[in-house]
Design an enzyme around this catalytic site. Structure first.
Site, short mmCIF file in Angstrom:
data_model
loop_
_atom_site.label_atom_id
_atom_site.label_comp_id
_atom_site.label_asym_id
_atom_site.label_seq_id
_atom_site.Cartn_x
_atom_site.Cartn_y
_atom_site.Cartn_z
N SER A 70 -8.86 -13.90 -0.97
CA SER A 70 -7.93 -12.88 -0.84
C SER A 70 -8.01 -11.96 -1.90
CB SER A 70 -6.64 -13.56 -0.89
OG SER A 70 -5.39 -12.83 -0.41
N PRO A 71 -7.60 -10.66 -1.27
CA PRO A 71 -7.55 -9.47 -2.68
C PRO A 71 -6.77 -10.09 -3.87
CG PRO A 71 -6.66 -8.73 -0.51
CD PRO A 71 -6.84 -10.34 -0.36
N GLN A 77 -10.34 -3.45 0.36
CA GLN A 77 -8.74 -3.13 0.31
C GLN A 77 -8.67 -1.94 0.00
OE1 GLN A 77 -5.71 -5.05 -1.65
NE2 GLN A 77 -5.05 -5.95 0.22
N TYR A 117 3.96 -0.94 -1.89
CA TYR A 117 3.01 0.04 -2.27
C TYR A 117 3.27 1.14 -1.16
CZ TYR A 117 1.32 -3.13 -5.41
OH TYR A 117 1.28 -3.94 -6.59
N ARG A 160 -3.23 -5.09 5.99
CA ARG A 160 -2.30 -6.11 5.26
C ARG A 160 -0.81 -5.54 5.45
NH1 ARG A 160 -2.61 -10.32 -0.09
NH2 ARG A 160 -3.88 -11.31 1.50
N ARG A 207 -4.92 -17.71 -5.44
CA ARG A 207 -5.08 -18.43 -6.55
C ARG A 207 -6.22 -19.35 -6.82
NH1 ARG A 207 1.09 -18.56 -6.99
NH2 ARG A 207 0.80 -18.46 -4.91
C1 FMN Z 1 -3.91 -12.07 -9.97
C2 FMN Z 1 -3.63 -11.75 -8.27
C3 FMN Z 1 -3.86 -10.34 -7.89
C4 FMN Z 1 -3.44 -10.11 -6.81
N1 FMN Z 1 -3.79 -8.51 -6.33
C5 FMN Z 1 -3.77 -8.48 -4.95
C6 FMN Z 1 -4.17 -7.16 -4.49
O1 FMN Z 1 -4.96 -6.28 -5.26
N2 FMN Z 1 -3.99 -6.97 -3.19
C7 FMN Z 1 -3.12 -7.79 -2.30
O2 FMN Z 1 -3.10 -7.48 -1.14
N3 FMN Z 1 -2.75 -8.84 -2.72
C8 FMN Z 1 -2.90 -9.12 -3.95
N4 FMN Z 1 -2.76 -10.36 -4.40
C9 FMN Z 1 -1.90 -11.39 -3.55
C10 FMN Z 1 -2.93 -12.53 -2.94
O3 FMN Z 1 -3.92 -11.74 -2.17
C11 FMN Z 1 -2.23 -13.43 -2.13
O4 FMN Z 1 -1.72 -12.72 -1.17
C12 FMN Z 1 -1.06 -14.21 -2.92
O5 FMN Z 1 -1.61 -14.50 -4.10
C13 FMN Z 1 -0.72 -15.48 -2.18
O6 FMN Z 1 -1.90 -16.15 -1.92
P1 FMN Z 1 -2.11 -17.84 -2.97
O7 FMN Z 1 -1.09 -18.68 -2.84
O8 FMN Z 1 -3.32 -18.24 -2.07
O9 FMN Z 1 -2.41 -17.31 -4.25
C14 FMN Z 1 -2.78 -10.53 -5.69
C15 FMN Z 1 -2.61 -11.93 -6.14
C16 FMN Z 1 -3.01 -12.33 -7.32
C17 FMN Z 1 -2.92 -13.87 -7.87
#
Ligand code: FMN
Length: 779
Positions: A413-414, A491, A572, A620, A714
């Site tokens: 994921s981003p 992205q 955003y 997204r 994560r």
């Molecule tokens: C450190 C960090 C940075 C993130 N940056 C972005 C981002 O640049 N773009 C985005 O769409 N989501 C971003 N997210 C959200 C993640 O892509 C994801 O949707 C969110 O962490 C939930 O997924 P998880 O439970 O697997 O961590 C970020 C998450 C984390 C933890």
């Protein structure tokens, strides 16, 4: 101790029994408005794991209850003229009347005073009691009298059901799914003694309304009235299932299900028990089970605290039960919403539909079901793989998006790393994204790549707005392709009103100490009181931003990315056009969803036009703002439909982060239901994301058809090689490890005593002969 119990249902009676065991000299009076023999409803069902609690709580009633049990292990799903059976489940049931009889006798034997046909006195008349237990059901009068203290919320759902019985004794828990001109009706049925089965008919409110107006009555059916025409109607609908047996009513009426929750379960010395405290949809088991478990917890709390500490006992009871109940309510909610949306799934193939139904509450998963019934899961697996025998877990099924072939369903994921310098991704990004590209996931997303310097969230955010950015990204893409062998997605986004803030580790969403830049947004509404007020965008600003997105999309193409994602989530810029909380414009870019979506769609179209035809695009979204009056799941479905019509290939379904007032319902794979709805209502591929942590979750989501891909963020920070490890743990050999890492691909390393050198040689041996395809001419 002197105890007043309001309500002589299973909760109140069972608590009284246990309380007599805890305090044999105490006084317990149960007030029950009905007669002893008036037991409404038919059977009650328990799953196996519940029973040990009752065995220890009161062996005498346990023995009697279990001696009357009808037991079975199978679940049958009857759908489109076929029956699909899954075994290994373990249920027991008995008649509700039987259960109440046992509990009434046992309570009386222990000296509990049960006052039948007695309306509950007002609370003022209970001065004599040390504790008052409100076990008076989902529409509890005691709870209503103390509503300010208990803080109940009553969530009336869009489904209606009627409890009936039948003399046909089923040999399994049965789900009968019937598609009617009004919509889908389903029956949940199970045997409860040697003569009878419970038969509950349920439909979504809209389907029920259509049927009620058209078929069941001459006019709309008055809710709450037991009506022979309704019973005849159900008998007709389920004639095949009932094999000529009539449906039997017992105070049966169409009821709208209400989920009851309370902020507190105690008000002074008054405590809520069972349905008065909480309800959970009957499709995941019986409220009777929860109610009787409450009774055990409350009685045992008194055993620990004694009569001198009523408050302590009541608080202890709530502290112990609330998390268990809330977890059950979450599962019940998942199940309830699944049945409310059943119309989305009825088109699925027989086996996928059955798997989807069985895993609907997220309590039963792929692995769990495989333990219960390996044959069933193997059949679903094989069916998913196209009908041939497949040793491949569903997460390793390939997926094609335009010309992009993905070998599995896992996505990195981003994740913003806040480590770019003037927008340029550097060595950190090469190692970070490069590392993840070696980990087996089919597709690795970059962090949000900002389309301009002013469109960055923080000074550390990466961009695609300067010539040096293109080559810096191209270097990462080359590594991912050549070394990682995976696809990589860019992205693109613009921070809007959430820009000009500190690096994640210095304070998320906090404005910079100095060097802040001007923010733009659809409306001049700051993200929070401490954030800058953004400038309302003019049409000229929109032209400029659109051009920046187009330029970044062109550069992403030059850099060699495989997929382009437009970031329309998390508050955003593009997301803030979509949400009514952040878009208050009065021109053609504000107002209803069609207008709010206009600019994001314009940007999408412009990017699609310059992005290669054979490469896919994703968007997204935040499928809900988690704020009343904000963007919601209906909007998400409508917006996804607009994108689908414009050539979007995948919706990447996140949620929230639009408003600091959000109240998200966190939990395991909590955003997946939105991906599921969009996929199955719009017919577009989706990515599920958020709290998906295990390969079991991924297998379950993909196999049930809830999403096409699963993005993990994560977990990939914890384990860059998450997919390789998932393959190893499932003993699946079909994933290509980077050649450099192959010696580590066996888990745990075998200790056959051959020495490390032999082990290393073995890891480079060709595939075993049985996996080789014989060339033409070989015999
Ligand atoms: C450190 C960090 C940075 C993130 N940056 C972005 C981002 O640049 N773009 C985005 O769409 N989501 C971003 N997210 C959200 C993640 O892509 C994801 O949707 C969110 O962490 C939930 O997924 P998880 O439970 O697997 O961590 C970020 C998450 C984390 C933890």
């Amino acid at each position: 101790m002197r105890v007043a119990v309001i309500g002589g249902g299973p909760a109140g009676l069972y608590f009284s029994i246990l309380m007599r065991r805890v305090d044999p000299d105490g006084e317990i009076v149960v007030y029950e408005r009905n007669r002893a023999q008036d037991a409404f409803g038919f059977g009650v069902v328990f799953s196996d794991e519940t029973l040990t609690v009752f065995e220890h709580a009161d062996p005498s009633s346990y023995d009697e209850i279990t001696s009357r049990f009808t037991r079975w292990t199978d679940i049958d799903i009857h759908h489109r003229g076929t029956r699909t059976r899954s075994g290994g489940h373990g249920f027991s049931a008995l008649g509700r009347r039987e259960l109440l009889g046992i509990l009434q006798r046992r309570a009386t034997e222990l000296g509990v005073q049960i006052r039948f046909e007695t309306e509950c006195p007002s609370l003022d008349e209970f001065g004599w009691a040390d504790v008052i237990v409100a076990a008076d059901g989902a529409s509890s009068a005691i709870r209503a009298a103390r509503a300010d203290d208990f803080g109940p919320t009553l969530d009336q759902r869009d489904c209606r059901y009627m409890w009936m019985g039948t003399g046909l004794v089923f040999d399994a828990f049965k789900f009968f799914i019937v598609q009617t001109p009004y919509g889908v009706f389903q029956a949940h049925a199970y045997p409860y003694d040697e003569r009878m089965s419970t038969f509950i008919v349920e439909a979504g409110e809209a389907a029920w309304q259509r049927a009620a107006v058209d078929r069941v009555t001459d006019g709309p059916l008055p809710p709450g009235v037991s009506d022979q025409r309704s019973i005849d109607f159900c008998g007709e609908l389920f004639a095949d299932a009932l094999e000529g047996h009539p449906l039997i009513a017992n105070n049966s009426k169409w009821v709208r299900f209400v989920t009851v929750r309370n902020r507190h379960w105690r008000s002074g010395n008054v405590v809520l028990l069972g349905d008065a405290a909480h309800t959970a949809h009957f499709s995941i088991g019986s409220g009777t089970k929860l109610a009787m478990e409450d009774a055990v917890a409350l009685a045992w709390a008194f055993r620990r605290h004694g009569a001198g500490d009523v408050t302590g006992a009541l608080d202890d009871y709530e502290a112990e039960r609330r998390p268990v109940v809330e977890s059950t309510q979450r599962a019940a909610q998942g199940s309830l919403e699944w049945f409310e949306g059943i119309g989305r799934y009825v088109r699925q193939d027989r086996l996928q539909f059955a798997f989807n139904l069985l895993t609907r509450s997220r309590r039963i998963t792929y692995d769990n079901l495989r333990l219960r019934d390996p044959e069933f899961v193997r059949a679903v697996d094989d069916d998913f793989a196209g009908g041939a025998f497949s040793p491949r877990p569903p997460m390793f099924a390939p997926l094609r998006l335009r010309s992009l072939e993905l070998p599995n369903r896992v996505v990195v994921s981003p994740m913003d790393m806040y480590s770019a310098v003037d927008g340029t991704p550097g060595d950190f990004h090469l190692v970070h994204l490069g590392g993840r590209s070696l980990g087996g996931a089919a597709l690795v997303y970059t962090e949000m790549i900002c389309v301009s310097a002013a469109g960055r969230i923080t000074p550390g955010c990466a961009g695609m707005y300067a010539p040096e950015h293109v080559e810096a990204w191209a270097r990462i893409v080359r590594f991912a392709h050549r070394q990682g062998g995976c696809a990589i997605a860019a992205q693109l986004g613009h921070s809007g009103r959430k820009g000009s803030t500190k690096l994640m580790w210095d304070g998320i969403d906090e404005p910079l100490k100095d060097g802040n830049w001007e923010l733009i947004a659809p409306s001049p509404i700051p993200y929070s009181e401490r954030n800058q007020v953004p400038r309302e965008m003019t049409r000229a600003d929109m032209d400029e931003v659109r051009a920046q997105f187009v330029s970044a999309a062109r550069d992403a193409r030059l850099a060699g990315f495989d997929l382009l994602e437009l970031h329309c989530a998390h508050g955003y810029l593009l997301s803030s056009f979509l949400s009514p909380l952040t878009n208050h414009r009065c021109d053609e870019y504000g107002g209803d969803l069609g207008r709010r979506a206009r600019f994001p769609l314009e940007v999408f179209d412009a990017c699609r036009a310059v992005w290669p035809e054979d490469k896919p695009m994703s968007v997204r979204i935040s499928a809900t703002d988690w704020v009343p009056g904000g963007f919601d799941a209906d909007d998400a479905v409508a917006f996804a439909r607009m994108l689908h019509e414009r050539g979007c290939d995948v919706i990447d379904v996140s949620s929230g982060q639009v408003s600091p007032d959000e109240r998200p319902a966190f939990g395991r794979s909590f955003q997946t239901p939105f991906a599921d709805r969009i996929r199955n209502e719009v017919g577009i591929a989706t990515i599920a994301v958020g709290a998906i942590a295990s390969y079991d979750d991924v297998n379950t989501i993909v196999l049930a058809g809830r999403a096409d891909l699963c993005a993990l963020a994560r977990p990939h920070l914890y384990d860059p090689h998450w997919t390789l490890h998932a393959a190893a743990e499932q003993e699946y050999d079909g994933v290509a490890w980077p050649v450099q890492y192959r010696p580590g691909s066996r888990k745990p390393p075998s200790a056959r005593g051959d020495g490390v050198r032999k082990e290393l040689e073995r890891s480079f041996e060709p595939d075993p002969p049985e996996l080789l395809v014989a060339p033409d001419g070989w015999s």
